[in-house]
Enzyme design. Structure first.
Site, mmCIF file in Angstrom:
data_model
loop_
_atom_site.group_PDB
_atom_site.id
_atom_site.type_symbol
_atom_site.label_atom_id
_atom_site.label_comp_id
_atom_site.label_asym_id
_atom_site.label_seq_id
_atom_site.Cartn_x
_atom_site.Cartn_y
_atom_site.Cartn_z
ATOM 1 N N GLU A 1 69.349 36.347 76.304
ATOM 2 C CA GLU A 1 68.367 35.361 76.752
ATOM 3 C C GLU A 1 68.353 34.079 75.911
ATOM 4 O O GLU A 1 67.372 33.769 75.232
ATOM 5 C CB GLU A 1 66.973 35.987 76.780
ATOM 6 N N GLU B 1 68.146 43.193 83.636
ATOM 7 C CA GLU B 1 66.960 43.879 83.108
ATOM 8 C C GLU B 1 65.857 43.855 84.157
ATOM 9 O O GLU B 1 65.688 42.869 84.877
ATOM 10 C CB GLU B 1 66.404 43.164 81.873
#
Ligand code: GLA
Ligand code: ZN
Length: 674
Positions: A156, A315
């Site tokens: 991320e 995710e």
């Protein structure tokens, strides 16, 4: 259209998630149990090593990879493949202690302290050097492991650094961009305003919070630079991976329309796009179907970055997360629905954060497949196992693609520019939300919608919708004209074509860059409405739409008027217009309208373009994946009531039932018709 299978090693749609065995190395019993339960849950992959740097290298230059090899061996022996992260998401304490320049500097010019994660200076040579060492060691250890499926770069990416080193790079970036000519930059940034002319690139500082944050051009270019710098960093990792393991695909995990990075620029460097989806299910500010609709939009954004291959849901939370305002549990059935929604929109994986809840620290209460209870008989585990069983049935869907005739234009720098501009009402501009709403109003008709940058090719599309296209990038005016000329249906709204790529206003009438001619209108003024203000648009067919927040006053010049305002001093003036241009039509919607009115206009565009529309119950999504002459139609019941869908035909891959006519969907249920 041919299918493009990402992972031939895996027979169904991939099922996996973040796995952190390094937190449990003193519990071999738990590690054994993990493997047993992963198989029970139908997991086919595990994402390892996302934050493992201190376990790999507890002290500078001291490396331990045996534990990793052992885990990968065991997983592989049990049919579970590894998505392996590079560990650069968080730095060891020894690194920051010895090399503080790896730590980021904030927008007041203050150096961060050690801690947390995702807060590196992306250009610090020492950080890059240390990452390069650990990544090379990782490749030495497991780069040829048969279970290694993919590289997951860092984690991320996000944030910006204002250190001296980054500032220097920013100045060089600007000098390159403006041909080393400071006069060019001054002109593009309109710096004579408030006496902000620069004599030299060396005088330019980034937009410090206690410095120069008032120049639109500077702010925008800093954002573009941050994307450039992050991409440059990411490329430094990719270069190592590609040199040593060219056969292994690379990805990095994105976050929705993450504000700070233009993901489209980064995606050019990746083999596969992947992202992390955490909607606030069952919240108290919108309907469940609306939450699902926004998630659908996000998936479509990801899919559209590489239209020739599936993307990955890297995710998602099996149960709840721990960072929403209110961390509400997904209700029974929702996990399956959300997982299959990703597949419906083009994902070839369903993956989680996380496999097992840790015992301590920041995310100890974040949902996981396995709870602190540690058994496979929980509701969450059973729902995950159900998804595993479903995904196994979908091997035919692997590698199929979503082919859309409808595009919605969305640009990151348009978002930055709209937010930065001083005008309208700061609170209600809501460019992303407007795009999401437009998307929802389109998929209401059962069509799939690509979300693409405005300067992308429009050749594949019959309908293009451009909400609030404030900034017209070079070439976009021409491209829109060509699209309509050859028969395309274009719908644009208020706030179209005010500025160029530097945020300099077009002169001679908005929408600029030749678009006044295309739409046959000039927007003379833009009114911002208070919530208590009222106005409507009355259409020529007698219907009425509510106006909210924004209304432009148009001069019409060659367009047909489809609707006029009903109130205020602009009552009677044109609000919605349409102009035939070549073989197509350009529709201009000068006000923010309610959904029903927008849907009527969009339906008209779809019909005029010959795009097939479907009648769907409110809250049911319909998506199509296809390849090799085969089609798979997904119906998702995004409501907690039974829904009936008309005119459905095929075999439901999930339960083997034949459907011919009415399809009944129980609450949160999914059907996939082959
Ligand atoms: C992100 C991160 C994960 C974890 C989850 C929690 O997606 O990548 O490491 O923190 O959020 O939701
Ligand atoms: Zn820096």
């Amino acid at each position: 259209m041919e299918r493009r299978i990402l992972f031939p090693q895996i027979s169904g749609i991939m099922h996996g998630g973040d796995y952190n065995p390094e937190q449990w190395l003193d519990r071999p019993d738990i590690l054994e149990e993990d493997i047993r339960l992963m198989k029970e849950a139908g997991m086919t992959s595990a994402t390892l090593g996302v934050f493992s740097w201190t376990t790999y290298e507890p002290r500078e230059g001291e490396f331990h990879f045996d534990w990793l090899k052992e885990i990968m061996d065991k997983l592989y022996a049990n049919g579970i493949y590894t998505v392996l992260a590079t560990p650069s998401g968080a730095r060891p304490a020894w690194l920051d202690e010895k090399y503080p320049e790896a730590m980021r500097v904030d927008d007041y010019g203050v150096r961060y302290h050690h801690g947390v994660r995702h807060n590196h200076c992306m250009s610090a040579p020492i950080y890059r050097e240390k990452v390069s060492i650990i990544v090379n060691k990782l490749i030495d250890a497991v780069g040829d492991h048969p279970g290694l499926l993919m590289w997951h770069i860092s984690n991320e990416f996000g944030g910006e650094c204002y250190c001296e080193h980054c500032v220097k790079r920013f100045r060089n970036y600007l000098a390159e961009k403006f041909d080393h000519d400071i006069a060019k930059l001054n002109k593009a940034w309109w710096t004579t305003f408030w006496s902000h002319d620069y004599n030299d690139f060396s005088q330019i500082e980034p937009p410090y919070s206690n410095g120069e944050f008032s120049n639109m051009g500077l702010n925008l270019e800093w954002k573009r630079f941050t994307t450039w710098s992050m991409t440059d960093y990411m490329k430094s990792e990719i270069a190592i991976l590609k040199e040593r393991t060219p056969q292994i695909p690379v990805t990095t995990n994105y976050m929705k329309l993450f504000y700070g990075l233009d993901y489209r620029v980064m995606s050019r460097e990746l083999d596969v796009v992947s992202w992390d989806s955490y909607p606030a299910f069952h919240n108290d500010w919108e309907s469940f179907a609306d939450t699902m609709g926004e998630n659908s939009f996000d998936h479509a954004v990801m899919r559209s970055m590489k239209k020739d291959r599936p993307f990955m849901l890297m995710e998602s939370a099996p149960g709840l997360v721990n960072w929403h305002g209110c961390n509400k549990m997904k209700r029974p059935g929702v996990h399956r629905l959300a997982s299959l929604q990703a597949v419906a929109l083009g994902s070839d994986t369903v993956q989680y954060f996380q496999w097992r809840k840790g015992r301590g620290s920041f995310e100890q209460y974040h949902g996981a497949v396995l709870d602190h209870l540690g058994t496979g008989d929980t509701r969450i585990f059973r729902e995950v196992a159900q998804v595993g069983a479903d995904l196994e049935k979908l091997s035919d869907i692997r590698g199929t693609l979503v082919k859309s005739k409808v595009a919605l234009l969305f640009d990151w720098d348009n978002m930055w520019a709209i937010d930065a501009m001083r005008g309208m009402s700061q609170e209600t501009k809501e460019y992303p939300k407007t795009c999401i709403q437009m998307y929802k109003n389109l998929i209401r008709f059962g069509v799939d919608v690509d979300i693409i940058p405005s300067d992308d090719s429009l050749d594949d599309y019959e309908v293009v919708v451009a909400p609030m296209l404030y900034m017209i990038r070079p070439g976009v005016g021409e491209s829109l004209k060509r699209f309509v000329e050859r028969g395309g249906q274009l719908l644009a709204t208020y706030l179209t074509g005010y500025v160029d790529e530097n945020q300099l206003n077009f002169l001679g009438g908005f929408p600029g860059d030749g678009l006044t001619e295309l739409f046959g209108v000039v927007s003379e003024e833009l009114d911002s409405l208070y919530p208590t203000d009222h106005n409507q648009v009355r259409f020529t067919d007698g219907t009425v739409g509510e106006v909210r927040e924004y209304a432009e006053m148009l001069r019409v010049n060659g367009a047909e008027v489809l609707g006029t305002y009903t109130e205020d001093y602009y009552g009677g003036m044109p609000a919605v217009t349409s102009k035939t241009y070549g073989k197509g039509r350009a529709c201009y919607v000068a006000a923010r309208l309610d959904d029903a009115a927008m849907q009527r206009l969009l339906e008209e565009c779809l019909k005029a373009a010959g795009v097939t529309t479907y009648e769907l119950p409110c809250g049911v999504e319909r998506h199509t994946r296809e390849a090799d002459g085969k089609q798979y139609v997904f119906y998702l019941n995004c409501t907690d009531e039974i829904q009936q869908v008309k005119d459905v035909k095929g075999t439901n891959l999930l339960n083997g039932e034949q459907v011919d006519g009415m399809l009944a969907l129980s609450p949160y249920d999914v059907a996939i018709l082959a």
